[in-house]
Design a protein around this motif. Structure first.
Motif, mmCIF file in Angstrom:
data_model
loop_
_atom_site.group_PDB
_atom_site.id
_atom_site.type_symbol
_atom_site.label_atom_id
_atom_site.label_comp_id
_atom_site.label_asym_id
_atom_site.label_seq_id
_atom_site.Cartn_x
_atom_site.Cartn_y
_atom_site.Cartn_z
ATOM 1 N N LYS A 82 0.846 -1.196 0.000
ATOM 2 C CA LYS A 82 0.000 0.000 0.000
ATOM 3 C C LYS A 82 0.885 1.250 0.000
ATOM 4 N N PRO A 83 1.680 1.445 -1.056
ATOM 5 C CA PRO A 83 2.651 2.542 -1.075
ATOM 6 C C PRO A 83 2.027 3.933 -1.032
ATOM 7 N N GLU A 84 0.771 4.067 -1.461
ATOM 8 C CA GLU A 84 0.122 5.379 -1.483
ATOM 9 C C GLU A 84 -0.451 5.774 -0.119
ATOM 10 N N LEU A 85 -0.536 4.826 0.779
ATOM 11 C CA LEU A 85 -1.088 5.096 2.106
ATOM 12 C C LEU A 85 -0.065 5.872 2.942
ATOM 13 N N LYS A 86 -0.458 7.021 3.452
ATOM 14 C CA LYS A 86 0.454 7.847 4.241
ATOM 15 C C LYS A 86 0.468 7.386 5.700
ATOM 16 N N ILE A 87 1.668 7.299 6.256
ATOM 17 C CA ILE A 87 1.841 7.000 7.675
ATOM 18 C C ILE A 87 2.434 8.247 8.322
ATOM 19 N N ILE A 88 1.739 8.815 9.284
ATOM 20 C CA ILE A 88 2.161 10.092 9.863
ATOM 21 C C ILE A 88 2.271 9.977 11.381
ATOM 22 N N TYR A 89 3.463 10.235 11.881
ATOM 23 C CA TYR A 89 3.668 10.322 13.327
ATOM 24 C C TYR A 89 3.528 11.783 13.719
ATOM 25 N N ASP A 90 2.506 12.091 14.500
ATOM 26 C CA ASP A 90 2.263 13.465 14.940
ATOM 27 C C ASP A 90 3.220 13.798 16.082
ATOM 28 N N ASN A 91 4.415 14.177 15.704
ATOM 29 C CA ASN A 91 5.489 14.399 16.667
ATOM 30 C C ASN A 91 5.287 15.691 17.457
ATOM 31 N N ILE A 92 5.389 15.589 18.768
ATOM 32 C CA ILE A 92 5.389 16.774 19.626
ATOM 33 C C ILE A 92 6.845 17.195 19.780
ATOM 34 N N SER A 93 7.266 18.162 18.975
ATOM 35 C CA SER A 93 8.691 18.471 18.832
ATOM 36 C C SER A 93 9.368 18.887 20.132
ATOM 37 N N GLY A 125 -5.648 7.208 1.737
ATOM 38 C CA GLY A 125 -5.698 8.267 2.740
ATOM 39 C C GLY A 125 -4.487 8.217 3.645
ATOM 40 N N ALA A 126 -4.716 8.277 4.952
ATOM 41 C CA ALA A 126 -3.597 8.376 5.886
ATOM 42 C C ALA A 126 -3.913 7.713 7.216
ATOM 43 N N ILE A 127 -2.840 7.356 7.892
ATOM 44 C CA ILE A 127 -2.916 6.871 9.268
ATOM 45 C C ILE A 127 -2.046 7.788 10.113
ATOM 46 N N ASN A 128 -2.653 8.410 11.093
ATOM 47 C CA ASN A 128 -1.927 9.276 12.021
ATOM 48 C C ASN A 128 -1.855 8.607 13.385
#
Length: 214
Positions: A82-93, A125-128
């Motif tokens: 699933k290369p188009e699926l975005k994986i996003i880590y919502d980093n608290i910098s 879409g995406a996974i956050n």
């Protein structure tokens, strides 16, 4: 098990070309990995229900842990093609050195279970995922997807062991039906709670609280 036995038998036959042999080996490896997952899940849920799991608490750098999980999630996405699926880590910098007292292995297991499920049921879409500090005693972790969503009537039964939303879900996506039950059991062992908020055909967000000590 049938896949392992059947293709092992085929490998023992004479006159198999190298391409077929490689294909059989890959099927055996995949079936073995699936069987190992099933066995591990059954052992985990049995230990949880029997009260035989003890947490090994130590200082855990949350940012480092979630970065490691992010890399694992990218690999899972690749495995599921699933290369188009975005994986996003919502980093608290500003929390890069934030540490809690927890069982890192079990905490990672819970989050990876949730992310793996999200990848499985999300086609586009995406996974956050990430966390926020709820108060001085609790963190709230979350995994949000843009997948198929969960019918409101089924949002409780998915946390029961050997249960999935529908029988057709098992046939299409596979799995043991134990991942969420194990995750919920581990979270409760930590002293937290787990729940889901979902809209059918729009996506789901799984949350769990985690009491912590600095």
């Amino acid at each position: 098990m049938n896949g392992i036995l059947g293709f092992s038998q085929l490998l023992s036959e004479e006159g198999i070309d190298s391409e077929s042999k490689q294909k059989y080996i890959e099927i055996i490896q995949s079936s073995t990995q699936h069987l190992l997952t099933v066995v591990n899940d059954i052992v985990d849920i049995s230990k949880i229900e029997a009260g035989q799991i003890s947490l090994e608490m130590s200082p855990v750098n949350v940012h480092k842990l979630l970065n490691n999980i992010y890399e694992i999630a990218l690999n899972e996405r690749t495995l599921r093609n699933k290369p188009e699926l975005k994986i996003i880590y919502d980093n608290i910098s500003d929390k890069s050195n934030f540490k809690i007292n927890s069982d890192e292995t079990r905490l990672q297991q819970v989050i990876i279970n949730l992310i793996t499920n999200a990848i499985k049921f999300t086609e586009k879409g995406a996974i956050n995922f990430g966390y926020k500090i709820s108060d001085k005693k609790n963190l709230i972790f979350y995994v949000k997807d843009t997948g198929k969503g969960i019918n409101k009537n089924n949002q409780k039964i998915i946390f029961e062991r050997f249960r999935q939303e529908e029988e057709t879900v098992y046939r299409k996506y596979g799995g043991t039906g134990l991942g969420l039950a194990i995750s919920k059991g581990l979270v409760e062992l930590f002293g937290g709670k787990m729940w889901v908020e979902s809209v059918l055909n729009e996506g789901s967000t799984f949350y769990f609280t985690l009491p912590f000590n600095f």
